[in-house]
Scaffold this motif. Structure first.
Motif, PDB file in Angstrom:
ATOM      1  N   TRP A  21       1.022   8.888   4.561  1.00 36.59           N
ATOM      2  CA  TRP A  21       1.175   8.584   3.372  1.00 36.59           C
ATOM      3  C   TRP A  21      -0.791   8.238   3.598  1.00 36.59           C
ATOM      4  CZ3 TRP A  21       5.863   4.611   2.026  1.00 36.59           C
ATOM      5  CH2 TRP A  21       5.154   4.548   0.638  1.00 36.59           C
ATOM      6  N   LEU A  22      -0.602   8.345   1.983  1.00 39.07           N
ATOM      7  CA  LEU A  22      -1.937   8.167   1.074  1.00 39.07           C
ATOM      8  C   LEU A  22      -2.244   7.709   0.196  1.00 39.07           C
ATOM      9  CD1 LEU A  22      -4.245  11.958   1.435  1.00 39.07           C
ATOM     10  CD2 LEU A  22      -3.447   9.717   3.826  1.00 39.07           C
ATOM     11  N   SER A  23      -3.439   6.206   0.012  1.00 40.42           N
ATOM     12  CA  SER A  23      -3.143   5.000  -0.976  1.00 40.42           C
ATOM     13  C   SER A  23      -4.331   5.131  -1.798  1.00 40.42           C
ATOM     14  CB  SER A  23      -2.617   3.737   0.030  1.00 40.42           C
ATOM     15  OG  SER A  23      -0.957   3.292   0.531  1.00 40.42           O
ATOM     16  N   TYR A  24      -4.547   5.222  -2.407  1.00 41.47           N
ATOM     17  CA  TYR A  24      -5.569   5.831  -3.367  1.00 41.47           C
ATOM     18  C   TYR A  24      -5.831   4.291  -4.571  1.00 41.47           C
ATOM     19  CZ  TYR A  24      -5.753  10.041  -1.683  1.00 41.47           C
ATOM     20  OH  TYR A  24      -5.781  10.521  -0.915  1.00 41.47           O
ATOM     21  N   ASN A  25      -6.643   3.740  -5.093  1.00 36.17           N
ATOM     22  CA  ASN A  25      -7.323   2.705  -5.879  1.00 36.17           C
ATOM     23  C   ASN A  25      -6.090   1.570  -6.472  1.00 36.17           C
ATOM     24  OD1 ASN A  25      -7.844   3.929  -9.331  1.00 36.17           O
ATOM     25  ND2 ASN A  25      -8.431   2.002  -7.901  1.00 36.17           N
ATOM     26  N   VAL A  26      -6.189   0.273  -4.542  1.00 34.80           N
ATOM     27  CA  VAL A  26      -5.770  -0.501  -3.837  1.00 34.80           C
ATOM     28  C   VAL A  26      -6.408  -1.731  -5.126  1.00 34.80           C
ATOM     29  CG1 VAL A  26      -6.799  -0.816  -2.074  1.00 34.80           C
ATOM     30  CG2 VAL A  26      -4.921  -1.796  -2.855  1.00 34.80           C
ATOM     31  N   HIS A  27      -7.750  -1.006  -4.939  1.00 38.29           N
ATOM     32  CA  HIS A  27      -8.554  -1.807  -6.176  1.00 38.29           C
ATOM     33  C   HIS A  27      -9.193  -1.435  -7.372  1.00 38.29           C
ATOM     34  CE1 HIS A  27     -10.175  -4.230  -1.821  1.00 38.29           C
ATOM     35  NE2 HIS A  27      -9.100  -4.950  -2.635  1.00 38.29           N
ATOM     36  N   GLY A  28      -8.143  -2.070  -9.118  1.00 40.78           N
ATOM     37  CA  GLY A  28      -8.339  -1.593  -9.467  1.00 40.78           C
ATOM     38  C   GLY A  28      -9.829  -0.475 -10.182  1.00 40.78           C
ATOM     39  N   ASN A  29     -10.494  -1.740  -9.825  1.00 41.37           N
ATOM     40  CA  ASN A  29     -12.553  -1.128 -10.154  1.00 41.37           C
ATOM     41  C   ASN A  29     -13.208   0.236  -9.252  1.00 41.37           C
ATOM     42  OD1 ASN A  29     -13.112  -2.999  -8.380  1.00 41.37           O
ATOM     43  ND2 ASN A  29     -13.911  -4.124  -9.766  1.00 41.37           N
ATOM     44  N   GLU A  30     -12.279   0.543  -8.406  1.00 46.96           N
ATOM     45  CA  GLU A  30     -12.785   1.003  -7.259  1.00 46.96           C
ATOM     46  C   GLU A  30     -11.669   2.250  -7.282  1.00 46.96           C
ATOM     47  OE1 GLU A  30     -12.089  -0.697  -2.963  1.00 46.96           O
ATOM     48  OE2 GLU A  30     -13.160  -1.917  -3.748  1.00 46.96           O
ATOM     49  N   ALA A  31     -12.639   2.699  -8.848  1.00 49.05           N
ATOM     50  CA  ALA A  31     -11.321   4.023  -9.976  1.00 49.05           C
ATOM     51  C   ALA A  31     -12.381   5.480  -9.148  1.00 49.05           C
ATOM     52  CB  ALA A  31     -11.627   3.564 -11.237  1.00 49.05           C
ATOM     53  N   VAL A  32     -12.560   5.561  -8.207  1.00 53.69           N
ATOM     54  CA  VAL A  32     -12.917   7.286  -8.339  1.00 53.69           C
ATOM     55  C   VAL A  32     -11.590   7.989  -7.475  1.00 53.69           C
ATOM     56  CG1 VAL A  32     -14.020   6.517  -5.552  1.00 53.69           C
ATOM     57  CG2 VAL A  32     -14.168   8.611  -7.282  1.00 53.69           C
ATOM     58  N   SER A  33     -11.256   6.485  -6.473  1.00 52.89           N
ATOM     59  CA  SER A  33     -10.323   7.087  -5.147  1.00 52.89           C
ATOM     60  C   SER A  33      -9.006   8.244  -6.462  1.00 52.89           C
ATOM     61  CB  SER A  33      -9.279   6.177  -4.202  1.00 52.89           C
ATOM     62  OG  SER A  33      -9.115   5.464  -5.289  1.00 52.89           O
ATOM     63  N   SER A  34      -8.383   7.993  -7.306  1.00 53.45           N
ATOM     64  CA  SER A  34      -7.092   8.487  -8.018  1.00 53.45           C
ATOM     65  C   SER A  34      -7.505   9.130  -9.101  1.00 53.45           C
ATOM     66  CB  SER A  34      -6.893   6.760  -9.334  1.00 53.45           C
ATOM     67  OG  SER A  34      -5.408   6.133  -8.807  1.00 53.45           O
TER      68      SER A  34
END
Length: 830
Positions: free
Chosen positions: A101-114
């Motif tokens: 399970w890979l989770s991206y962008n749990v912090h909205g302004n850490e936007a690079v992951s999405s």
């Protein structure tokens, strides 16, 4: 670098979006469009599901990707996994893949992951990419492409609206100065990466419900940090929680080695074993770890300040494209690592749960929580346990047992009674139970950056015991937990009584006030029908509510049932002992008009916790006032003003603070929380003052105390720190601010509280000597955290000031202190 993609019928992100990833930020709606496009184009290799929505109505997605033969039996694979570990009955079939399970962008302004996940999705689905297709023969990859769409969209909309046509890398350019409250948090400004264990937020509840249906063997969380930082991957830093297994630690190293290989090939800078520890149980890496997974955090330098291009202090410019490449590479390296060790990963996962069921960790094997007169709290707790897939029962007989008593902090003989709640550790979720309930979490290294104490009995304010052995219990639900009316029906009773000791009682009060029902409460204890009722008990008389007619009874019963609490009808206002219902000590409870401060200078989470409390927890109307125009607000429109933690020097200037003081003198109620309380200390008209600084006296006695070692600076600093520690607060429970409590309550202290006792006011809650309970507290901090005020009340003219030196609404999970805040809003000064 990991292999790219070949030519296929699938459009890659650039072809679909019409721009090269890294040249702009992708709107959430476009991310969703690409997900849905991939789902339509590759249905035999991707199953897309919507698992919920955010507070602002945006959809939450999970994409399941694997080889075609596995996608066709996806539900069988999911159920097999649960059967293997004892969370579902039945015999599993063979040929099980590992679940990632890979989770991206749990912090909205850490936007690079999405942004990175777009290319990850494409490469996993590209049939020409032989390497990824090989990995998918051994794995099912679950991808949550954006955990926090509301926060991400807040950031992306802002950035796209202010960015220059040509990115300006100067850190002082407007596009690098994100305005309050920032995109990090969700709608209610909660940090979703601190909410996995507590699940107070809608997004977390929906996400964890789905996680528990899958129970992956590996979970990875993708983040960002300071723009000056490089890249972080596992192994994690100390402290590791003691219940993290040797295999979980070993695989942290294995994952790190595989990431290192690709980062070295590209000459990318990175670091490991620093800063990001595995202790506090509510992160995206720790909560899955205590559920048996191998879990890790990935951190890319950049975050909300970096934008599309960011000039670093070393002269290099960090670009969004580079940030994407790093997260993309770490994502694929993680999948590869698991795919190559599938059999070992599954074997160790099975062993983890076998050990939980037969030989659970820790010295205690059963936790017992008292239920009598705590039914609403117990019901809230069982709802929480159900979300965690934790099994529980109720004691089937009375006995005396030797156990750890959470209230006294001692091992002693305790009385276990029929219907007490019992939680045995002999079950699949044993490690998670042990971690959540342990009275003292063993800290191998004091350099940790979050809460260090969290025991559930303290958080829920319940009397509890930890037993070394098993205890007889039944799975039957006690009738008392489902009962709304505690007495036989009385036709048109004189009044209804509702005890006041939990958040559920505040919820009932709020609901009745919304119906404009007139309510009273008793300032003194009384007894009727052989039952004793403590101060704060709500008394809902028919007198004054006649205009409601028959609907009066229906509303009260319906709202009590919704709140999940018991109410008692009584045929008379005459009591056996104490004050009758017409006494001057039975106060009419006004329906207050409440305002809360927000805006620049206010801590976003501190404001969000107040906002969430009113809107989501008790559903009571609240008006949000922005600091920008606060000095123009006619405060006479409000009865209560809440000041969350923050920096108030530029908000409450001398002139504005004078206006607030005049409003209080005229009858207003001011409630200050944490640093807002510190701001008021010593100000004209406010009775609260700080204690004198003892450090300077110590330095005069010993000037060598100023000589410090640079290399030990971080450790020396924590001598002054409190890191989420539990303290026993002594209460004056005759005061309305402490109604519903005993003579003490367990507080989660976040910072050094160092106030003198007030001469002109009520010192309702204080820290005395030797009242530390658990968690890390620095040596110098511990000296200050005694003989200090925590909760105070001052009468100012015809109004009130309530001082709350700590945050009773912290992260919405410390339920034990929410009643204090409810008392401050509704009880004090009535």
């Amino acid at each position: 670098m990991l292999p790219g993609y070949g030519q296929t019928l699938l459009q890659n992100p650039e072809q679909f979006l019409g721009y090269k990833p890294g040249t702009r930020f992708t709107r959430h709606s476009d991310l969703v469009r690409y997900l849905e496009y991939l789902s339509r184009q590759a249905p035999s290799r991707l199953k897309l599901q919507t698992y919920g929505t955010t507070y602002e109505g945006r959809p939450l997605y999970l994409a399941a990707i694997s080889a075609e033969e596995r996608i066709n039996r996806l539900e069988e694979i999911r159920q097999n996994n649960l059967k293997r570990i004892g969370l579902q009955n039945g015999q599993p079939t063979a040929n099980q893949p590992a679940i990632i399970w890979l989770s991206y962008n749990v912090h909205g302004n850490e936007a690079v992951s999405s942004e990175a996940v777009l290319q990850v999705l494409y490469d996993l689905l590209n049939p020409a990419n032989e390497r990824t297709q090989g990995w998918l023969k051994n794995t099912v990859v679950l991808i949550d492409p954006c955990v926090n769409p509301d926060g991400r969209e807040r950031y992306v909309q802002w950035y796209n609206g202010v960015a220059n046509a040509v990115p300006n890398a100067n850190p002082w350019a407007r596009e690098h100065q994100e305005p309050w409250p920032g995109g990090r948090f969700n709608h209610y400004l909660f940090d979703l990466n601190r909410d996995l264990a507590w699940q107070t937020q809608q997004e977390s509840q929906q996400r964890i419900a789905l996680y528990n249906q899958w129970m992956p063997q590996l979970h990875a969380d993708f983040h960002e940090m300071s723009g000056e930082a490089t890249y972080y991957f596992s192994p994690a830093a100390k402290p590791f929680h003691e219940d993290i297994t040797p295999w979980q630690r070993e695989f942290q190293q294995i994952i790190g080695e595989n990431n290192r290989k690709y980062f070295d090939q590209n000459n990318w800078l990175y670091f490991t074993r620093e800063t990001y520890d595995l202790f506090y149980p509510s992160y995206g890496d720790t909560w899955p770890t205590f559920n048996g997974a191998i879990a890790m955090t990935y951190e890319q330098g950049g975050s909300g300040r970096a934008g599309l291009a960011f000039a670093r202090a070393d002269g290099d410019t960090l670009t969004l494209g580079e940030r994407i490449a790093h997260h993309y590479t770490a994502s694929l390296a993680t999948i590869e690592t698991v795919a190559q060790r599938k059999d070992k990963v599954l074997q160790e996962f099975d062993k983890y749960y076998q050990r939980n069921r037969t030989n659970p960790p820790g010295p205690y094997k059963t936790y017992v929580l008292k239920t009598r007169n705590q039914e609403a709290k117990i019901k809230a707790l069982t709802t929480y346990l159900d979300r965690q897939q934790i099994k529980y029962g109720f004691v089937s007989g009375s006995s005396a047992q030797r156990a750890f008593n959470y209230t006294t902090g001692k091992h002693e003989s305790v009385k276990i009674e029929t219907n007490d709640l019992a939680i045995s550790l002999y079950q699949p979720k044993a490690t998670l139970i042990k971690v959540l309930f342990e009275p003292f979490a063993k800290l191998e290294d004091s350099l940790t950056y979050d809460v260090t104490a969290w025991a559930i009995p303290y958080a829920f304010g319940l009397q509890a015991y930890a037993l070394p052995g098993k205890i007889n219990q039944t799975q039957a639900q006690p009738i008392a937990l489902n009962q709304t009316i505690t007495k036989p029906a009385i036709p048109q009773p004189y009044a209804y009584l509702a005890r006041w000791n939990s958040l559920s009682d505040i919820q009932l009060l709020s609901a009745l006030l919304r119906h404009n029902i007139k309510i009273r409460y008793s300032e003194k204890a009384f007894q009727t029908d052989d039952e004793t009722y403590a101060p704060g008990t709500l008394i809902i008389t028919r007198a004054g509510n006649e205009a409601l007619g028959a609907s009066f009874d229906n509303i009260i019963k319906s709202e009590a049932e919704k709140a999940g609490i018991q109410i008692t009808p009584t045929p008379t206002g005459f009591v056996s002992t104490g004050v009758d219902f017409g006494s001057g000590s039975v106060r009419y409870l006004r329906k207050p008009k409440v305002a809360v401060m927000a805006g620049q200078g206010i801590s976003p989470p501190a404001f969000g916790e107040v906002w969430h409390f009113f809107e989501q927890q008790i559903k009571y109307p609240v008006t949000v006032l922005d600091a920008e125009y606060f000095n123009r607000v006619p405060l006479s429109n409000f009865d209560v003003l809440v000041l969350p933690g923050g920096s108030y020097a530029d908000i409450l200037t001398d002139k504005t603070l004078s206006q607030v003081r005049d409003w209080v003198n005229a009858g207003g109620k001011l409630i200050s929380l944490e640093s807002a309380t510190g701001f008021l200390a010593g100000k004209h008209g406010f009775a609260l003052t700080r204690k004198k600084d003892t450090d300077s006296a110590e330095v005069r006695k010993n000037p060598y105390a100023l000589l410090k070692t640079y290399g030990e600076s971080e450790r020396q600093t924590i001598s002054d720190a409190v890191q989420g520690s539990v303290y026993r607060v002594s209460l004056d429970n005759t005061h309305p601010l402490a109604f519903g409590y005993g003579d003490t309550y367990f507080a989660l202290v976040q910072d050094v509280i160092n106030f003198s006792f007030m001469k002109d006011g009520w010192n309702v809650g204080v820290l005395k000597k030797d009242i530390y309970t658990s968690g890390f507290v620095g040596v110098r901090a511990r000296k200050k955290l005694q003989d200090t005020l925590v909760l105070g009340h001052q009468t100012m003219g015809r109004g009130q000031v309530v001082y709350m030196a700590d945050n009773p609404l912290f992260r919405a999970f410390w339920h034990n202190s929410k009643l204090l805040f409810g008392n401050a809003v509704f009880m004090v000064g009535n």
